[in-house]
Each structure stands twice: as structure tokens, then as C-alpha cells.
Write a protein that holds these residues in place. Structure first.
Motif, PDB file in Angstrom:
ATOM      1  N   MET A 149      33.434   9.584  -7.938  1.00  0.00           N
ATOM      2  CA  MET A 149      33.722  10.192  -6.854  1.00  0.00           C
ATOM      3  C   MET A 149      32.997  11.266  -5.919  1.00  0.00           C
ATOM      4  SD  MET A 149      36.867   8.742  -6.507  1.00  0.00           S
ATOM      5  CE  MET A 149      38.048   9.753  -5.567  1.00  0.00           C
ATOM      6  N   THR A 150      31.895  11.193  -6.317  1.00  0.00           N
ATOM      7  CA  THR A 150      30.989  11.976  -5.838  1.00  0.00           C
ATOM      8  C   THR A 150      31.070  11.949  -4.074  1.00  0.00           C
ATOM      9  OG1 THR A 150      29.369  11.749  -7.587  1.00  0.00           O
ATOM     10  CG2 THR A 150      28.514  12.783  -5.660  1.00  0.00           C
ATOM     11  N   ASP A 151      30.925  11.019  -3.569  1.00  0.00           N
ATOM     12  CA  ASP A 151      31.089  10.934  -2.134  1.00  0.00           C
ATOM     13  C   ASP A 151      32.320  10.341  -1.543  1.00  0.00           C
ATOM     14  OD1 ASP A 151      29.788  11.357   0.451  1.00  0.00           O
ATOM     15  OD2 ASP A 151      29.226   9.282   0.428  1.00  0.00           O
ATOM     16  N   ILE A 152      33.152  10.387  -2.289  1.00  0.00           N
ATOM     17  CA  ILE A 152      34.550   9.721  -1.992  1.00  0.00           C
ATOM     18  C   ILE A 152      35.695  10.838  -1.936  1.00  0.00           C
ATOM     19  CG2 ILE A 152      36.185   7.889  -2.455  1.00  0.00           C
ATOM     20  CD1 ILE A 152      33.921   6.096  -3.268  1.00  0.00           C
ATOM     21  N   ALA A 153      36.671  10.897  -1.169  1.00  0.00           N
ATOM     22  CA  ALA A 153      37.893  11.716  -1.216  1.00  0.00           C
ATOM     23  C   ALA A 153      39.030  10.649  -1.563  1.00  0.00           C
ATOM     24  CB  ALA A 153      38.197  12.552   0.171  1.00  0.00           C
ATOM     25  N   GLN A 154      39.667  11.160  -2.671  1.00  0.00           N
ATOM     26  CA  GLN A 154      40.926  10.480  -3.137  1.00  0.00           C
ATOM     27  C   GLN A 154      41.797   9.831  -2.032  1.00  0.00           C
ATOM     28  OE1 GLN A 154      43.751  11.727  -5.939  1.00  0.00           O
ATOM     29  NE2 GLN A 154      42.295  11.398  -7.724  1.00  0.00           N
ATOM     30  N   GLN A 155      42.251  11.014  -1.005  1.00  0.00           N
ATOM     31  CA  GLN A 155      43.323  10.426  -0.013  1.00  0.00           C
ATOM     32  C   GLN A 155      42.694   9.403   1.037  1.00  0.00           C
ATOM     33  OE1 GLN A 155      41.760  13.124  -0.535  1.00  0.00           O
ATOM     34  NE2 GLN A 155      41.204  14.321   1.199  1.00  0.00           N
ATOM     35  N   GLN A 156      41.543   9.250   1.079  1.00  0.00           N
ATOM     36  CA  GLN A 156      40.891   8.521   2.089  1.00  0.00           C
ATOM     37  C   GLN A 156      40.595   7.012   1.475  1.00  0.00           C
ATOM     38  OE1 GLN A 156      37.441  10.961   3.539  1.00  0.00           O
ATOM     39  NE2 GLN A 156      38.646  10.750   5.414  1.00  0.00           N
ATOM     40  N   VAL A 157      41.073   6.604   0.281  1.00  0.00           N
ATOM     41  CA  VAL A 157      40.853   5.310  -0.097  1.00  0.00           C
ATOM     42  C   VAL A 157      41.937   4.553   0.043  1.00  0.00           C
ATOM     43  CG1 VAL A 157      40.568   4.005  -2.456  1.00  0.00           C
ATOM     44  CG2 VAL A 157      39.444   6.044  -2.445  1.00  0.00           C
ATOM     45  N   MET A 158      41.800   3.314   0.639  1.00  0.00           N
ATOM     46  CA  MET A 158      42.613   2.303   1.217  1.00  0.00           C
ATOM     47  C   MET A 158      42.508   1.078   0.805  1.00  0.00           C
ATOM     48  SD  MET A 158      45.721   1.734   2.410  1.00  0.00           S
ATOM     49  CE  MET A 158      46.050   3.167   3.315  1.00  0.00           C
ATOM     50  N   CYS A 159      43.448   0.270   0.406  1.00  0.00           N
ATOM     51  CA  CYS A 159      43.329  -1.070  -0.389  1.00  0.00           C
ATOM     52  C   CYS A 159      43.966  -2.172   0.502  1.00  0.00           C
ATOM     53  CB  CYS A 159      43.830  -1.145  -1.844  1.00  0.00           C
ATOM     54  SG  CYS A 159      42.640  -0.122  -2.855  1.00  0.00           S
ATOM     55  N   PHE A 160      43.529  -3.296   0.496  1.00  0.00           N
ATOM     56  CA  PHE A 160      44.220  -4.426   1.219  1.00  0.00           C
ATOM     57  C   PHE A 160      44.656  -5.491   0.280  1.00  0.00           C
ATOM     58  CE2 PHE A 160      41.893  -1.681   3.957  1.00  0.00           C
ATOM     59  CZ  PHE A 160      42.759  -1.235   4.885  1.00  0.00           C
ATOM     60  N   ILE A 161      45.847  -5.991   0.367  1.00  0.00           N
ATOM     61  CA  ILE A 161      46.136  -7.359  -0.461  1.00  0.00           C
ATOM     62  C   ILE A 161      45.894  -8.636   0.532  1.00  0.00           C
ATOM     63  CG2 ILE A 161      47.630  -8.589  -1.964  1.00  0.00           C
ATOM     64  CD1 ILE A 161      46.557  -5.848  -2.930  1.00  0.00           C
ATOM     65  N   GLN A 162      45.147  -9.615   0.338  1.00  0.00           N
ATOM     66  CA  GLN A 162      44.969 -10.557   1.136  1.00  0.00           C
ATOM     67  C   GLN A 162      46.395 -11.382   1.205  1.00  0.00           C
ATOM     68  OE1 GLN A 162      41.869 -13.385   0.404  1.00  0.00           O
ATOM     69  NE2 GLN A 162      42.385 -14.778   1.664  1.00  0.00           N
ATOM     70  N   GLY A 163      46.768 -11.437   2.503  1.00  0.00           N
ATOM     71  CA  GLY A 163      48.159 -12.031   2.994  1.00  0.00           C
ATOM     72  C   GLY A 163      49.451 -11.118   2.829  1.00  0.00           C
ATOM     73  N   GLN A 164      49.133  -9.872   2.384  1.00  0.00           N
ATOM     74  CA  GLN A 164      50.211  -8.861   2.203  1.00  0.00           C
ATOM     75  C   GLN A 164      50.005  -7.546   2.862  1.00  0.00           C
ATOM     76  OE1 GLN A 164      51.520  -8.617  -1.932  1.00  0.00           O
ATOM     77  NE2 GLN A 164      50.749 -10.701  -2.290  1.00  0.00           N
ATOM     78  N   GLY A 165      48.711  -7.315   3.560  1.00  0.00           N
ATOM     79  CA  GLY A 165      48.289  -6.129   4.328  1.00  0.00           C
ATOM     80  C   GLY A 165      47.905  -5.013   3.294  1.00  0.00           C
ATOM     81  N   ALA A 166      48.199  -3.859   3.881  1.00  0.00           N
ATOM     82  CA  ALA A 166      47.385  -2.768   3.580  1.00  0.00           C
ATOM     83  C   ALA A 166      48.273  -1.941   2.201  1.00  0.00           C
ATOM     84  CB  ALA A 166      47.472  -1.582   4.317  1.00  0.00           C
ATOM     85  N   LYS A 167      47.818  -1.446   1.137  1.00  0.00           N
ATOM     86  CA  LYS A 167      48.317  -1.026   0.014  1.00  0.00           C
ATOM     87  C   LYS A 167      47.634   0.383  -0.371  1.00  0.00           C
ATOM     88  CE  LYS A 167      50.883  -1.848  -3.737  1.00  0.00           C
ATOM     89  NZ  LYS A 167      52.334  -2.154  -3.817  1.00  0.00           N
ATOM     90  N   GLN A 168      48.590   1.185  -0.478  1.00  0.00           N
ATOM     91  CA  GLN A 168      47.978   2.632  -0.973  1.00  0.00           C
ATOM     92  C   GLN A 168      47.762   2.379  -2.646  1.00  0.00           C
ATOM     93  OE1 GLN A 168      47.205   5.541   0.036  1.00  0.00           O
ATOM     94  NE2 GLN A 168      47.925   5.666   2.194  1.00  0.00           N
TER      95      GLN A 168
END
Length: 348
Positions: free
Chosen positions: A274-293
Motif C-alpha cells: 500500500m506504499t503508493d495506494i490509498a484504501q478509499q481509492q481502490v475500486m473493482c469491477f466484475i465483468q458483466g456486473q459493474g463496479a464493486k467496492q
């Protein structure tokens, strides 16, 4: 505050130097299926952008060796790859690549070449291209679905068949060109841990069709590439991908991309640096189902799961996050390969 900013910039530059983007093309033509094609005009625009923005275009083998040896790559490193060996690459893409002096990699399935299929390049053409910037690599004998077993075939004999296929293809390419890169492009991007282990035993690297930047956190037998065709050929969205970073994934679970019976909503657990990453800015996407926190388990580990069953065939979970230092996006993709409920694979 200035010290913090300088530290973040140093971290960001370090991660950037460790990242490379691999572009995956099939057809460069206006007369082939749009889903696997870019027009010559689009392709020219892509190459022009790479040149204007100072990208360092290198052979794929250079990136693979850098990852293998833990060596840094130049900033903005890109490799250009083509799957299958269609004649339109020689006709439409090669002159543009030659104009810009860009090297590239051709993944060829050798059976169609040996059988003189009209839409495929001949060995004579391929060898000419290798003298003008191309390198040839392995795409199996006949572009087989590697996960699919023959009727009555057990696991041992299936794996022996895959081994024979890959080694025979590599031998023929080496015989024709005098070079053996030992880099496989999985047909359809499909693989599992058994195939990965087989390739590792023989010293191979392999690229898939899951998106993301490559780098030191990449598995050498599951190196990501960005498909460039159809809706993914638009230059505006491609620009973001070309500047993407290798997501610092320390571990994933499960690492097996082939789903077993009734595992149609896999839970993926990801551990990050997590050196260069902020937790709250991680976003995922499920193919065919859209964004997923993502659901955070602790300060550097999260999980994601599909809300409904993944479709039979090929699916992906994608996760991205902007670099705190540069704003460029870290990008990671986990592919999934799911059979039908009866255990068979969907027809294609």
C-alpha cells in the motif's frame, strides 16, 4: 509537507520504472470482425501517439527478461503483440511499425501456416518480418482451447497432450527462425495452475488476455496484456491504459483461475503493498456486473465477490487505484474460466 510530497514522488517514480504495458492486437483491417479488429487508420493513430509521447517500444522478450531478472525498465515501456499471424498484419500493420521503427511480437499457431490457410501469413512472409523488427513466439499448434479435455481423456493424458503441443510448436518455430523465445500466448487467454506449472518446468513465460500493466508483481506464466480491438480501440481510453502501472499485488487467493463445480461466484482475496495506494481509492469491477467496492480485511488486504453467478466461459475481476504520487492508475485483472453446470465448456 514538502518532504512528504518528495517521498511520494520517489515512490511513484520507482513503481513507474517497474511497469510495462503490453498491447494485444489480432487484426489490423477494416474488413474483419470488429470485436478483434482495429482499422489501419486507428492503428496508425495508436502508433503515432506512442511516438509523440515518447514511449519506449521494446520487444516483448525484453520485458519478460527484465521481469525474470528483476531489472528496472525504462519509464513508459510498451510492447506491441499480435495473436494468430494474420496476413493483414503484414499488409497493414507492418508498414506502419516499420515507419516508426517499432519492434513487435507475433504469436503464431503453426498448423494454419503449415496448411497454407489463405488468411494467414506464410513462413516466407513471417521470416521476412523477423528481419524487419518482428519476433515470433508460440501460440500452440492449432489455437486450441487448452483447458478442454478430449472425450475420455484423463488429467495425466490431457497434460501430456498440452506439453507435446507447446513443445512441438516451439521446436518448429526454432527450426524455422533459429530462435526460441519460450514465450507462450494462451489461446483465448485460457489457462489453469496445472498448465502454469508445466510451463514453469520447461522455463516458459506466458501472456494472457487479462488486462493490466506488467512488472515485478506479475506471475511470469500469467503476464497481463491490454486487448486493443473493437470498443477497446478508442485512443482516448487507450491513453489511460498506456500510462497504467503494475499493481503491487503481494498475493491473491485463490490463484487458480479455472472454477470448479458450483464455484460460480468466487471470492478473491488480494494483498497489496500500500506504499503508493490509498484504501478509499481502490475500486473493482466484475465483468458483466459493474463496479464493486472491495471489502477491506485489514490495512492492506481486501476481498471481492460477484453478486450473481459469473457467465459460463471467460470472465474477469478488475481492480484499479490511482497512484498517490503520479495519478496514473495501478491496474490488476484476475481471469476466471467457468464451464457450464454440466461440466462441459460453452461452444464457440
Amino acid at each position: 509537507m514538502i518532504r512528504i510530497i518528495l517521498t511520494l514522488l520517489a515512490w511513484g517514480l520507482s513503481f513507474t520504472a517497474d511497469s510495462a504495458v503490453i498491447m494485444q492486437y489480432h487484426h489490423v483491417s477494416s474488413d474483419t470482425p470488429a470485436i478483434t479488429s482495429v482499422s489501419p487508420k486507428q492503428f496508425k493513430a495508436h502508433m503515432q501517439y506512442l511516438a509523440q509521447e515518447g514511449f519506449q517500444v521494446v520487444p516483448l522478450s525484453t520485458i519478460v527478461e527484465s521481469i525474470r531478472k528483476g531489472q528496472d525498465l525504462p519509464e513508459k515501456t510498451v510492447a506491441i503483440t499480435f495473436d494468430d499471424g494474420y496476413q493483414n498484419i503484414a499488409d497493414n500493420a507492418h508498414p506502419i511499425l516499420k515507419e516508426y521503427g517499432f519492434p513487435y511480437t507475433l504469436f503464431v499457431a503453426t498448423d494454419p501456416i503449415e496448411k497454407n490457410y489463405s488468411e494467414m501469413m506464410s513462413w516466407e512472409t513471417l521470416l521476412q518480418l523477423t528481419q524487419e523488427g518482428a519476433e515470433l513466439a508460440n501460440h500452440t499448434l492449432g489455437h486450441e482451447h487448452l483447458l478442454r479435455r478430449l472425450e475420455g481423456e484423463d488429467k495425466v493424458n490431457w497434460l501430456k497432450r498440452i506439453e507435446s503441443n507447446v513443445l512441438e510448436t516451439e521446436s518448429l518455430i526454432a527450426q524455422k527462425t533459429g530462435v526460441s523465445l519460450k514465450i507462450l500466448a494462451y489461446p483465448y487467454g485460457e489457462y489453469n495452475s496445472d498448465i502454469q506449472n508445466l510451463l514453469k518446468q520447461h522455463g516458459y513465460a506466458a501472456v494472457g488476455q487479462q488486462s493490466g500493466a506488467a512488472g515485478p508483481y506479475s506471475d511470469l506464466t500469467a503476464i497481463p496484456r491490454f486487448p486493443v480491438a473493437g470498443p477497446y480501440a478508442k485512443l482516448q481510453s487507450l491513453k489511460v491504459k498506456l500510462h497504467s502501472l503494475n499493481m503491487p499485488v503481494l498475493s491473491i487467493s485463490p490463484a487458480e483461475p479455472e472454477l470448479g463445480a458450483s464455484q460460480w461466484r468466487p471470492t478473491l482475496t488480494v494483498t497489496l503493498d500500500m506504499t503508493d495506494i490509498a484504501q478509499q481509492q481502490v475500486m473493482c469491477f466484475i465483468q458483466g456486473q459493474g463496479a464493486k467496492q472491495p471489502t477491506w480485511i485489514n490495512k492492506n488486504q481486501f476481498s471481492i465477490q460477484a453478486d450473481t453467478d459469473l457467465s459460463a466461459g471467460r470472465s474477469r475481476y478488475n481492480c484499479t487505484s490511482p497512484s498517490r504520487a503520479t495519478g496514473n492508475y495501478y491496474w490488476f485483472s484476475q481471469p476466471w474460466f467457468r464451464p457450464l453446470d454440466n461440466g462441459e465448456w460453452p461452444a464457440e
